[in-house]
Design an enzyme around this catalytic site. Structure first.
Site, mmCIF file in Angstrom:
data_model
loop_
_atom_site.group_PDB
_atom_site.id
_atom_site.type_symbol
_atom_site.label_atom_id
_atom_site.label_comp_id
_atom_site.label_asym_id
_atom_site.label_seq_id
_atom_site.Cartn_x
_atom_site.Cartn_y
_atom_site.Cartn_z
ATOM 1 N N LEU A 97 -1.807 -7.370 -5.450
ATOM 2 C CA LEU A 97 -0.996 -7.978 -6.512
ATOM 3 C C LEU A 97 -0.826 -9.486 -6.345
ATOM 4 O O LEU A 97 -0.297 -10.154 -7.233
ATOM 5 C CB LEU A 97 0.365 -7.295 -6.599
ATOM 6 C CG LEU A 97 0.336 -5.923 -7.299
ATOM 7 C CD1 LEU A 97 1.586 -5.116 -6.987
ATOM 8 C CD2 LEU A 97 0.167 -6.090 -8.802
ATOM 9 N N TYR A 147 0.315 1.369 14.841
ATOM 10 C CA TYR A 147 -0.073 0.004 14.464
ATOM 11 C C TYR A 147 -0.680 -0.737 15.646
ATOM 12 O O TYR A 147 -0.369 -0.432 16.785
ATOM 13 C CB TYR A 147 1.152 -0.768 13.971
ATOM 14 C CG TYR A 147 1.724 -0.321 12.660
ATOM 15 C CD1 TYR A 147 1.060 0.572 11.831
ATOM 16 C CD2 TYR A 147 2.963 -0.797 12.229
ATOM 17 C CE1 TYR A 147 1.615 0.980 10.624
ATOM 18 C CE2 TYR A 147 3.517 -0.394 11.027
ATOM 19 C CZ TYR A 147 2.837 0.498 10.229
ATOM 20 O OH TYR A 147 3.393 0.901 9.034
#
Length: 350
Positions: free
Chosen positions: A245, A53
């Protein structure tokens, strides 16, 4: 905040896990500090990161997120004991991480030491394998025919797994890590590791984190039952399907600075016509029950039997507060019924 045992470790972790993969590109050190402080104040005691990351990963940013977390720990050394810290070793495929090599006993030792240095801590609570050495049906490779399970020798895979467990045992004995877990793996991977651990008296994998959401529920019921029966913590990642979403990408919109505005290593594979239709329907369900689309998706994920802690991420404090608030909410029977109607119509939309 509610808590659940982290598999067989019995370590109690919050039902919300603070994800960190945006820290270093979409978020800076100050943003991360604010998110950590707020999360801890809300009772969250579980933070997840990875050596590769921030995302999207690159050689220039590699290790950046662990470094940001390490800076916070260095500035707050007495607070390290307040949370369970999880990180992950990258598998093969990234040329700038150990020359894209497979995970081995040697690379486990190297990765643990490097993560400890970046995180500025003496120990890692949960050290995970980011993805297995063999190709697994994740990152949009879950459709039949996308991968071949016979391309690698089972005996070779088992030998590599044994070597990995032996190296993890050395790290545990040295006090560098406390527990170990999996990510982006399958029932075969879980059970093979368990068998090897029992046969050779080696550490048991206590958790697995896989993608799981209203758009990607393939782990229910088979893998999740495996976790429940074997006392493996199930940790969903991307419960908002990469933010989709929330509804912000409907009609192919890509807001400036959003995750989809950055080049994705695997492409924007969740953006399909069926996904767009499903998301639109879920947005309607959320509005009819007076909650946000993101909260609908998170509440649904949290109430699935077998889910231990859901990994959330946010690029703003407003998003973080909205998402954390979802875990104090419940779904009415009518809301569950409305969600199930959409899920049945769009079970695998990407």
């Amino acid at each position: 905040m509610q808590y659940s045992p982290l598999g067989s470790s019995q370590e109690q972790v919050s039902r919300v896990c603070l994800g960190s993969m945006t820290w270093g590109i979409q978020n800076n050190q100050q943003d991360a500090n604010q998110q950590i402080e707020y999360a801890l104040a809300q009772g969250i005691n579980f933070i997840d990161t990875a050596e590769m990351y921030p995302v999207p990963p690159s050689g220039k940013t590699y290790g950046g997120t662990e470094t940001i977390i390490g800076n916070w720990i260095a500035a707050n050394p007495t607070r390290r004991k307040e949370f369970v810290l999880a990180t992950k070793i990258a598998g093969s495929g990234l040329s700038y991480i150990r020359e894209a090599s497979l995970i081995s006993g040697e690379s486990i030792i190297q990765a643990v030491d490097a993560s400890l240095k970046r995180l500025q801590t003496d120990y890692i609570d949960l050290f995970q394998l980011h993805w297995p050495n063999r190709v697994s049906p994740h990152f949009a490779k879950h459709w039949p025919g996308r991968i071949s399970f016979s391309q690698t020798e089972t005996a070779t895979e088992k030998q590599q797994m044994l070597e990995i467990l032996q190296a993890l045992e050395l790290c545990i004995q040295a006090g560098k890590i406390r527990f170990c877990g999996l990510s982006d793996d399958t029932p075969w991977g879980i059970n093979t590791y368990l068998q090897l651990s029992e046969k050779h008296s080696l550490p048991k994998m206590v958790s697995i984190q896989n993608e799981f959401s209203l758009l990607h529920a393939k782990d229910w019921p088979y893998l999740i039952e495996n976790c429940v029966r074997e006392d493996i913590a199930y940790l969903p990642w991307s419960p908002l399907a990469g933010g989709a979403l929330s509804g912000k990408y409907l009609n192919n919109q890509v807001p400036a600075g959003s995750r989809w505005s950055f080049e994705q290593r695997q492409g924007i594979f969740r953006n399909t016509p069926l996904s767009q239709q499903a998301i639109s329907r879920y947005v309607d369900v959320a509005q009819s029950h007076n909650i946000t689309p993101s909260q609908l998706a998170l509440i649904w994920c949290n109430q699935i039997e077998g889910v231990t802690s859901t990994i959330i991420g946010a690029t703003s404090m407003e998003q973080l507060k909205e998402n954390i608030a979802a875990f104090a909410m419940t779904l009415s029977p009518k809301a569950k019924s409305d969600i199930n109607l959409v899920l049945r119509e769009f079970p695998v939309p990407f």
